[in-house]
Design an enzyme around this catalytic site. Structure first.
Site, short mmCIF file in Angstrom:
data_model
loop_
_atom_site.label_atom_id
_atom_site.label_comp_id
_atom_site.label_asym_id
_atom_site.label_seq_id
_atom_site.Cartn_x
_atom_site.Cartn_y
_atom_site.Cartn_z
N ASP A 242 -3.31 1.92 -3.72
CA ASP A 242 -3.89 1.80 -2.39
C ASP A 242 -4.81 0.59 -2.32
O ASP A 242 -5.34 0.13 -3.34
CB ASP A 242 -4.70 3.06 -2.04
CG ASP A 242 -3.85 4.31 -2.04
OD1 ASP A 242 -2.63 4.20 -1.77
OD2 ASP A 242 -4.39 5.40 -2.29
N LYS A 243 -5.03 0.10 -1.12
CA LYS A 243 -5.87 -1.09 -0.92
C LYS A 243 -7.21 -0.97 -1.64
O LYS A 243 -7.63 -1.89 -2.34
CB LYS A 243 -6.10 -1.30 0.58
CG LYS A 243 -7.07 -2.43 0.90
CD LYS A 243 -7.35 -2.52 2.39
CE LYS A 243 -8.41 -3.57 2.69
NZ LYS A 243 -8.73 -3.65 4.13
#
Length: 311
Positions: free
Chosen positions: A140-141
């Site tokens: 995830d970011k």
């Protein structure tokens, strides 16, 4: 080009808001995207009437949705620094910083790991298409840590086979809310798209896939626990969803944790600290480790001082 979808509201959905109902019916379309479609007049009743987002369904309505084709994204190399842990002619292993998106998507067309890899490597495996070249697994970011990318299709297939067989070692550090009392555990709970908020995942039996996470307590504090979490499967947001399901969401998680975080954080304190796999071409075992980012270590330092009574 656009795609036209015709829907009919079943009687049991009477009373639901139109925007929430559409987000649950349109696969891969978020509630915010539904709002955009409503504002643009792309959602109409059978007679041509344009409803508002907060319209309460009566049941039996026939609704037409016009889904415009998304704009094509151009993906190119960008001179973005990389923390490279290992590289050869087949693969590259990097330590991704918190805040970096892995591959381009609407709203994040530039500054991604793929843009950086294309600049550094020149070419990557084409199996995942133009938007995700070389990408075998994601982070995830706002999850930091180790990720391997494939430079050619043979390497890509070899790495993907290990992920499918659950033989790739993927170990994370996570600081979670609350005191986890069991020293270790196994979470087996299927994960699928959230029925209302399409940008979130949830533990659900509907349209879900098997998800298994193993965890071990490393350190306990007054209101928090430091865990080691090992993925057996790799679903979207898996550790974040599973820990929230247990009642111990990851600290700093904006989607699955408390609205207010006691620390000033850029994102969740979740770090992919260890990655191990067999080289997809040579066959020898490789394992890499990377420490968590400074913000993670700073929070741990604060909690350890408090634990010792140092203020």
């Amino acid at each position: 080009m656009s795609r036209r979808i015709e829907l009919e509201v079943p009687p049991q959905d009477r009373g639901k808001r139109l925007d929430a109902w559409l987000a649950g019916e349109l696969e891969g379309v978020s509630r915010s995207r539904v709002q955009q479609l409503l504002d643009a007049g792309e959602v109409t009743f059978c007679g041509g009437e344009r409803p508002k987002a907060n319209f309460r369904l009566r049941g039996g309505e026939k609704i037409q949705v016009n889904l415009p084709e998304p704009a094509r994204l151009e993906v190119g190399p960008e001179p973005i620094p990389l923390d490279i842990l290992y590289e050869d002619k087949d693969i590259i292993v990097v330590n991704k910083p918190q805040g970096m998106v892995v591959h381009p998507a609407p709203g994040n067309e530039h500054g991604t790991l793929v843009n950086a890899l294309l600049y550094h490597c020149g070419d990557l495996s084409g199996i995942n298409g133009v938007l995700r070249p070389g990408i075998v697994h994601r982070l995830d970011k706002d999850t930091s840590g180790i990720l391997v990318a494939a430079k050619n299709d043979v390497a890509h297939q070899g790495l993907a086979a290990q992920i499918k067989a659950h033989s790739m070692k993927r170990v994370y550090l996570a600081l979670v809310h609350g005191v986890v009392t069991e020293p270790r555990g196994r979470i087996e709970a299927p994960i699928g798209r959230h029925p209302v908020d399409r940008q979130r995942m949830a533990v659900t039996e509907k349209n879900s896939r098997e998800a298994i996470t193993h965890y071990r307590v490393l350190e306990q504090f007054d209101r928090y626990t430091l865990l080691e979490a090992r993925l057996e499967t790799g679903r979207t947001h898996q550790i974040r969803v599973h820990m929230a399901f247990l009642g111990h969401p990851v600290v700093g998680d904006p989607k699955y944790g408390p609205r207010h975080c006691p620390f000033d954080l850029p994102g969740q304190l979740l770090h992919a600290g260890c990655l191990g796999f067999n080289h997809p071409v040579r066959g020898d075992y490789l394992e890499f480790t990377a420490p968590p980012p400074p913000v993670f270590l700073q929070v741990l330092g604060t909690l350890r001082r408090e634990k010792k009574g140092e203020g």
